[in-house]
Design a protein around this motif. Structure first.
Motif, short mmCIF file in Angstrom:
data_model
loop_
_atom_site.label_atom_id
_atom_site.label_comp_id
_atom_site.label_asym_id
_atom_site.label_seq_id
_atom_site.Cartn_x
_atom_site.Cartn_y
_atom_site.Cartn_z
N ASP A 41 0.82 -1.20 0.00
CA ASP A 41 0.00 0.00 0.00
C ASP A 41 0.86 1.26 0.00
OD1 ASP A 41 -2.31 -1.47 -0.01
OD2 ASP A 41 -2.66 -1.35 2.15
N PHE A 42 2.06 1.18 0.61
CA PHE A 42 2.99 2.31 0.65
C PHE A 42 3.81 2.41 -0.64
CE2 PHE A 42 2.25 2.40 5.23
CZ PHE A 42 2.35 3.75 5.52
N ARG A 43 3.52 1.54 -1.59
CA ARG A 43 4.22 1.51 -2.88
C ARG A 43 5.71 1.24 -2.72
NH1 ARG A 43 4.02 6.38 -5.78
NH2 ARG A 43 4.50 5.18 -7.66
N CYS A 44 6.05 0.35 -1.80
CA CYS A 44 7.45 -0.04 -1.65
C CYS A 44 7.90 -0.76 -2.92
CB CYS A 44 7.62 -0.94 -0.43
SG CYS A 44 7.34 -0.10 1.14
N GLU A 45 9.11 -0.45 -3.35
CA GLU A 45 9.60 -1.00 -4.61
C GLU A 45 10.15 -2.41 -4.47
OE1 GLU A 45 11.44 1.73 -7.52
OE2 GLU A 45 11.69 3.05 -5.80
N ALA A 46 10.54 -2.79 -3.27
CA ALA A 46 11.03 -4.15 -3.02
C ALA A 46 10.64 -4.53 -1.60
CB ALA A 46 12.54 -4.23 -3.20
N LEU A 47 10.48 -5.82 -1.38
CA LEU A 47 10.10 -6.34 -0.07
C LEU A 47 11.27 -7.13 0.51
CD1 LEU A 47 6.55 -7.70 -0.99
CD2 LEU A 47 7.11 -5.51 0.10
N LEU A 48 11.70 -6.75 1.70
CA LEU A 48 12.76 -7.44 2.42
C LEU A 48 12.10 -8.12 3.62
CD1 LEU A 48 14.28 -5.42 0.62
CD2 LEU A 48 15.91 -5.08 2.47
N GLN A 74 12.94 -22.04 -1.61
CA GLN A 74 12.98 -22.58 -2.97
C GLN A 74 11.76 -22.06 -3.71
OE1 GLN A 74 13.26 -26.77 -1.85
NE2 GLN A 74 15.45 -26.77 -2.30
N ALA A 75 11.78 -20.76 -3.94
CA ALA A 75 10.66 -20.08 -4.55
C ALA A 75 11.16 -19.32 -5.77
CB ALA A 75 10.01 -19.11 -3.55
N ALA A 76 10.54 -19.57 -6.91
CA ALA A 76 10.97 -18.95 -8.16
C ALA A 76 10.93 -17.43 -8.06
CB ALA A 76 10.06 -19.42 -9.30
N GLY A 77 12.01 -16.79 -8.50
CA GLY A 77 12.04 -15.34 -8.56
C GLY A 77 12.41 -14.64 -7.28
N VAL A 78 12.61 -15.38 -6.19
CA VAL A 78 12.90 -14.78 -4.89
C VAL A 78 14.41 -14.79 -4.63
CG1 VAL A 78 12.57 -15.00 -2.39
CG2 VAL A 78 10.66 -15.46 -3.94
N ASP A 79 14.95 -13.63 -4.27
CA ASP A 79 16.35 -13.57 -3.84
C ASP A 79 16.44 -14.01 -2.39
OD1 ASP A 79 17.29 -12.54 -6.29
OD2 ASP A 79 16.81 -10.49 -5.70
N HIS A 139 9.60 -7.31 -6.31
CA HIS A 139 10.94 -7.78 -5.97
C HIS A 139 10.93 -8.24 -4.51
CE1 HIS A 139 12.18 -6.24 -9.77
NE2 HIS A 139 12.04 -4.97 -9.43
N VAL A 140 11.32 -9.48 -4.27
CA VAL A 140 11.25 -10.06 -2.93
C VAL A 140 12.62 -10.60 -2.53
CG1 VAL A 140 10.18 -11.82 -1.45
CG2 VAL A 140 8.83 -10.69 -3.25
N VAL A 141 13.07 -10.23 -1.33
CA VAL A 141 14.30 -10.78 -0.76
C VAL A 141 13.93 -11.47 0.55
CG1 VAL A 141 16.65 -10.32 0.02
CG2 VAL A 141 15.62 -8.87 -1.76
N ALA A 142 14.18 -12.77 0.62
CA ALA A 142 13.96 -13.52 1.86
C ALA A 142 15.27 -13.50 2.64
CB ALA A 142 13.54 -14.95 1.54
#
Length: 355
Positions: free
Chosen positions: A117-124, A152-157, A143-146
């Motif tokens: 909702d805050f329009r964050c560009e990436a999620l950490l 083991q999730a496609a597209g997740v850093d 964009h997601v960073v765990a």
């Protein structure tokens, strides 16, 4: 009431410096082009007028917010330390942090929704518990960073410590002190606890102690550590040089045998609960039982706690996580990365030679 003075605009700086608006903009953004005299004039004018760039308007014009969203467990001292390092790393790259907390009444899904909702560009996401399938679905659009968890999730850093190696370091340390009867206090259900449990079992097997391996139900907080201590057998006899206490009498009446000589806990909070319960029951640490935690949180470093613990190197983890996010945003990287950091064992006063 007196009217509020108007905020100086870029045009005001350009007029004061006697240059075009375009030249003033280049100077204030640190771009090449204007000569030394022009740069000096623009910077002097900006200081005199108290000009400060309207970052929000600039970002909106570029359809950017430069916000990194972070989910964190407010009860975790390790997450708090990691957050401070994340903010420092973000500052260095011109980004800011928005924090969405996880509490007893606010789960991870709701925390993520608030960040979006805050329009964050990436999620950490700190120690995320969402299933891999949900992380992968989230990464299809964001964009997601765990951080701190194998995924083991496609597209997740992924940026994490080698948790199985870390627990192995704890077991090896205890074995080096002469301990053979070493128990593990498990964590809450999820991939982090699974990997640490596997590290414990693998280390015990590698060191020829598989038959002595004991996993006790636990969790991620002090209360779960205290319950684990109660589940372990209390000493049936006092340690050398110690007078029998109430705990010894209770243990004898219940027919309990001597507990393991050493315990590795899922994290520092569980270790603290374990320590508190053991000491309340008259068990000497490390005289009767050696205890190792995980996370090397600030409280573990207090002289009154002095807990031997495994460090995940939070500063390096935070720097790597922010780099992963900004590489996606600023450099256009599309392939996911996984960075696994080597943990370190920090030896303090809760472990000692056996016997």
């Amino acid at each position: 009431m007196p009217s509020r003075p108007a905020r100086p605009r870029l045009e005001d700086v350009a007029s004061r410096a006697g240059v075009s608006t375009a030249s003033a903009s280049l100077v204030l953004r640190g771009r090449p082009g204007p000569g030394a005299a022009t740069r000096e004039a623009v910077l002097d004018a900006a200081r005199e007028l108290g000009y400060r760039a309207d970052r929000t308007a600039s970002l909106l014009a570029r359809r950017r917010t430069q916000l990194l969203g972070v989910t964190m467990d407010v009860s975790s001292t390790f997450h708090a330390e990691l957050l401070e390092d994340l903010q420092a790393a973000a500052d260095e790259r011109g980004y800011d942090i928005v924090v969405s907390p996880l509490t007893r009444t606010r789960d991870e899904r709701r925390a993520v929704e608030s960040l979006l909702d805050f329009r964050c560009e990436a999620l950490l996401l700190l120690g995320p518990r969402l299933p891999d399938a949900e992380l992968a679905a989230l990464a299809e659009e964001h964009h997601v960073v765990a951080i701190g968890r194998r995924a083991q999730a496609a597209g997740v850093d992924v940026v994490r410590a080698a948790d199985d190696v870390g627990v192995g370091l704890a077991v090896e340390h205890l074995v080096g002190l002469g301990h053979r009867d070493i128990a593990f206090v498990d964590g809450p259900r999820g991939p982090i606890a699974t990997l640490r449990r596997q590290g414990y079992r693998s280390a015990m097997m590698r060191l020829g102690l598989a038959d002595a391996a004991v996993v006790v139900d636990g969790g991620g907080d002090e209360e779960s550590g205290a319950r684990a201590a109660a589940a372990l057998h209390l000493p049936s006899e006092p340690s050398k040089g110690r007078e029998p206490g109430p705990a010894d009498g209770r243990a004898a009446k219940r027919g309990r045998v001597r507990m393991p000589s050493a315990v590795v806990a899922f994290n520092d909070r569980a270790a603290l609960g374990l320590l508190d319960r053991l000491r309340r029951d008259g068990v000497d640490v490390p005289g009767d039982v050696s205890v190792v935690g995980y996370d090397d949180s600030p409280i573990a470093r207090l002289a009154t706690v002095d807990l031997t613990s495994v460090s995940q190197i939070p500063e390096a983890m935070a720097t790597a996580a922010v780099e992963a996010a900004t590489q996606r945003l600023d450099e256009g990287r599309t392939e996911p990365v996984e960075l696994v950091l080597e943990p370190q064992l920090v030896v303090r006063g809760t472990t000692a030679p056996h016997g």
